[in-house]
Design a protein around this motif. Structure first.
Motif, PDB file in Angstrom:
ATOM      1  N   GLY A  88      52.183  19.602  31.882  1.00 49.50           N
ATOM      2  CA  GLY A  88      53.076  18.502  31.539  1.00 49.50           C
ATOM      3  C   GLY A  88      52.843  17.860  30.186  1.00 49.50           C
ATOM      4  N   ASP A  89      52.085  18.506  29.328  1.00 50.84           N
ATOM      5  CA  ASP A  89      51.790  17.924  28.023  1.00 50.84           C
ATOM      6  C   ASP A  89      52.574  18.652  26.931  1.00 50.84           C
ATOM      7  OD1 ASP A  89      50.720  16.615  25.831  1.00 50.84           O
ATOM      8  OD2 ASP A  89      48.714  16.540  26.715  1.00 50.84           O
ATOM      9  N   VAL A  90      53.807  18.234  26.753  1.00 48.72           N
ATOM     10  CA  VAL A  90      54.710  18.875  25.804  1.00 48.72           C
ATOM     11  C   VAL A  90      54.209  18.714  24.370  1.00 48.72           C
ATOM     12  CG1 VAL A  90      57.070  18.847  24.891  1.00 48.72           C
ATOM     13  CG2 VAL A  90      56.679  18.635  27.340  1.00 48.72           C
ATOM     14  N   ALA A  91      53.695  17.548  24.034  1.00 46.43           N
ATOM     15  CA  ALA A  91      53.197  17.303  22.678  1.00 46.43           C
ATOM     16  C   ALA A  91      52.039  18.250  22.339  1.00 46.43           C
ATOM     17  CB  ALA A  91      52.766  15.855  22.520  1.00 46.43           C
ATOM     18  N   ARG A  92      51.146  18.443  23.283  1.00 50.81           N
ATOM     19  CA  ARG A  92      50.023  19.365  23.035  1.00 50.81           C
ATOM     20  C   ARG A  92      50.508  20.799  22.930  1.00 50.81           C
ATOM     21  NH1 ARG A  92      44.321  17.659  24.557  1.00 50.81           N
ATOM     22  NH2 ARG A  92      44.049  19.895  24.420  1.00 50.81           N
ATOM     23  N   ALA A  93      51.488  21.177  23.743  1.00 48.45           N
ATOM     24  CA  ALA A  93      52.050  22.531  23.670  1.00 48.45           C
ATOM     25  C   ALA A  93      52.672  22.761  22.294  1.00 48.45           C
ATOM     26  CB  ALA A  93      53.078  22.749  24.772  1.00 48.45           C
ATOM     27  N   ARG A  94      53.426  21.781  21.804  1.00 48.06           N
ATOM     28  CA  ARG A  94      54.033  21.909  20.469  1.00 48.06           C
ATOM     29  C   ARG A  94      52.941  22.037  19.408  1.00 48.06           C
ATOM     30  NH1 ARG A  94      57.687  18.298  20.704  1.00 48.06           N
ATOM     31  NH2 ARG A  94      59.424  19.742  20.877  1.00 48.06           N
ATOM     32  N   ASN A  95      51.883  21.260  19.539  1.00 53.30           N
ATOM     33  CA  ASN A  95      50.780  21.332  18.589  1.00 53.30           C
ATOM     34  C   ASN A  95      50.131  22.713  18.595  1.00 53.30           C
ATOM     35  OD1 ASN A  95      47.560  20.921  18.251  1.00 53.30           O
ATOM     36  ND2 ASN A  95      48.718  19.607  16.834  1.00 53.30           N
ATOM     37  N   VAL A  96      49.990  23.301  19.772  1.00 49.21           N
ATOM     38  CA  VAL A  96      49.417  24.648  19.876  1.00 49.21           C
ATOM     39  C   VAL A  96      50.296  25.638  19.119  1.00 49.21           C
ATOM     40  CG1 VAL A  96      48.905  26.548  21.464  1.00 49.21           C
ATOM     41  CG2 VAL A  96      48.199  24.220  22.040  1.00 49.21           C
ATOM     42  N   PHE A  97      51.606  25.572  19.332  1.00 51.71           N
ATOM     43  CA  PHE A  97      52.514  26.482  18.627  1.00 51.71           C
ATOM     44  C   PHE A  97      52.444  26.272  17.116  1.00 51.71           C
ATOM     45  CE2 PHE A  97      55.012  27.049  22.662  1.00 51.71           C
ATOM     46  CZ  PHE A  97      54.915  28.435  22.704  1.00 51.71           C
ATOM     47  N   GLU A  98      52.401  25.031  16.684  1.00 51.94           N
ATOM     48  CA  GLU A  98      52.345  24.747  15.248  1.00 51.94           C
ATOM     49  C   GLU A  98      51.071  25.287  14.614  1.00 51.94           C
ATOM     50  OE1 GLU A  98      52.987  20.535  15.225  1.00 51.94           O
ATOM     51  OE2 GLU A  98      55.165  20.763  15.386  1.00 51.94           O
ATOM     52  N   ARG A  99      49.956  25.167  15.316  1.00 51.65           N
ATOM     53  CA  ARG A  99      48.692  25.725  14.805  1.00 51.65           C
ATOM     54  C   ARG A  99      48.740  27.243  14.794  1.00 51.65           C
ATOM     55  NH1 ARG A  99      45.218  22.699  18.856  1.00 51.65           N
ATOM     56  NH2 ARG A  99      44.194  24.701  18.922  1.00 51.65           N
ATOM     57  N   ALA A 100      49.356  27.823  15.817  1.00 52.14           N
ATOM     58  CA  ALA A 100      49.431  29.279  15.926  1.00 52.14           C
ATOM     59  C   ALA A 100      50.201  29.893  14.772  1.00 52.14           C
ATOM     60  CB  ALA A 100      50.071  29.672  17.252  1.00 52.14           C
ATOM     61  N   VAL A 101      51.265  29.237  14.360  1.00 57.25           N
ATOM     62  CA  VAL A 101      52.095  29.754  13.262  1.00 57.25           C
ATOM     63  C   VAL A 101      51.256  29.938  11.993  1.00 57.25           C
ATOM     64  CG1 VAL A 101      53.999  29.123  11.706  1.00 57.25           C
ATOM     65  CG2 VAL A 101      54.265  28.878  14.183  1.00 57.25           C
ATOM     66  N   LYS A 102      50.259  29.100  11.821  1.00 58.45           N
ATOM     67  CA  LYS A 102      49.389  29.191  10.641  1.00 58.45           C
ATOM     68  C   LYS A 102      48.324  30.275  10.770  1.00 58.45           C
ATOM     69  CE  LYS A 102      50.017  24.305   9.767  1.00 58.45           C
ATOM     70  NZ  LYS A 102      49.394  22.981   9.804  1.00 58.45           N
ATOM     71  N   LYS A 103      48.053  30.729  11.999  1.00 59.25           N
ATOM     72  CA  LYS A 103      46.942  31.661  12.224  1.00 59.25           C
ATOM     73  C   LYS A 103      47.363  33.113  12.472  1.00 59.25           C
ATOM     74  CE  LYS A 103      43.613  28.556  12.261  1.00 59.25           C
ATOM     75  NZ  LYS A 103      42.448  28.599  11.437  1.00 59.25           N
ATOM     76  N   VAL A 104      48.535  33.311  13.059  1.00 61.14           N
ATOM     77  CA  VAL A 104      48.968  34.664  13.429  1.00 61.14           C
ATOM     78  C   VAL A 104      49.627  35.327  12.211  1.00 61.14           C
ATOM     79  CG1 VAL A 104      50.471  36.016  14.935  1.00 61.14           C
ATOM     80  CG2 VAL A 104      49.263  34.033  15.845  1.00 61.14           C
ATOM     81  N   PRO A 105      49.087  36.455  11.772  1.00 61.59           N
ATOM     82  CA  PRO A 105      49.636  37.109  10.574  1.00 61.59           C
ATOM     83  C   PRO A 105      50.961  37.822  10.866  1.00 61.59           C
ATOM     84  CG  PRO A 105      47.876  38.427  11.499  1.00 61.59           C
ATOM     85  CD  PRO A 105      47.942  37.150  12.310  1.00 61.59           C
ATOM     86  N   LEU A 106      51.777  37.918   9.840  1.00 56.29           N
ATOM     87  CA  LEU A 106      53.009  38.696   9.940  1.00 56.29           C
ATOM     88  C   LEU A 106      52.661  40.178   9.870  1.00 56.29           C
ATOM     89  CD1 LEU A 106      55.279  36.673   7.491  1.00 56.29           C
ATOM     90  CD2 LEU A 106      55.322  36.618   9.989  1.00 56.29           C
ATOM     91  N   ALA A 107      53.461  41.008  10.533  1.00 59.56           N
ATOM     92  CA  ALA A 107      53.230  42.451  10.505  1.00 59.56           C
ATOM     93  C   ALA A 107      53.532  42.985   9.109  1.00 59.56           C
ATOM     94  CB  ALA A 107      54.114  43.144  11.537  1.00 59.56           C
ATOM     95  N   ASP A 108      52.730  43.955   8.673  1.00 60.04           N
ATOM     96  CA  ASP A 108      52.938  44.548   7.356  1.00 60.04           C
ATOM     97  C   ASP A 108      54.084  45.552   7.338  1.00 60.04           C
ATOM     98  OD1 ASP A 108      50.946  43.066   6.172  1.00 60.04           O
ATOM     99  OD2 ASP A 108      49.401  44.555   6.568  1.00 60.04           O
ATOM    100  N   ASP A 109      54.299  46.210   8.469  1.00 59.94           N
ATOM    101  CA  ASP A 109      55.424  47.145   8.528  1.00 59.94           C
ATOM    102  C   ASP A 109      56.090  47.051   9.894  1.00 59.94           C
ATOM    103  OD1 ASP A 109      55.095  49.420  10.347  1.00 59.94           O
ATOM    104  OD2 ASP A 109      53.561  50.225   9.029  1.00 59.94           O
TER     105      ASP A 109
END
Length: 72
Positions: A23-44
């Motif tokens: 039930g913690d939507v704010a924390r879930a959003r924070n997790v996604f926002e942090r993830a976007v900075k850590k997960v690399p884009l595929a090279d091909d």
């Protein structure tokens, strides 16, 4: 797991889902926002694109949030 393998999108998605289930939507959003900075884009295109999975899950989360707000 996100500390040990921050480049793996599935770890972040599971973490965000855990926060949503608790039930913690704010924390879930924070997790996604942090993830976007850590997960690399595929090279091909043939490479497994964890970033694509992450962005899809994030978009579904945001849509769910909008639907929940509209229901109020």
């Amino acid at each position: 797991m996100v500390q040990r393998r921050p480049e793996e999108a599935g770890n972040w998605i599971r973490y965000a889902n855990f926060e949503m289930k608790n039930g913690d939507v704010a924390r879930a959003r924070n997790v996604f926002e942090r993830a976007v900075k850590k997960v690399p884009l595929a090279d091909d295109e043939e490479e497994d694109d964890g970033a694509g999975q992450l962005f899809e899950a994030f978009a579904e989360f945001e849509q769910w949030c909008k639907d929940a707000e509209d229901a109020l």
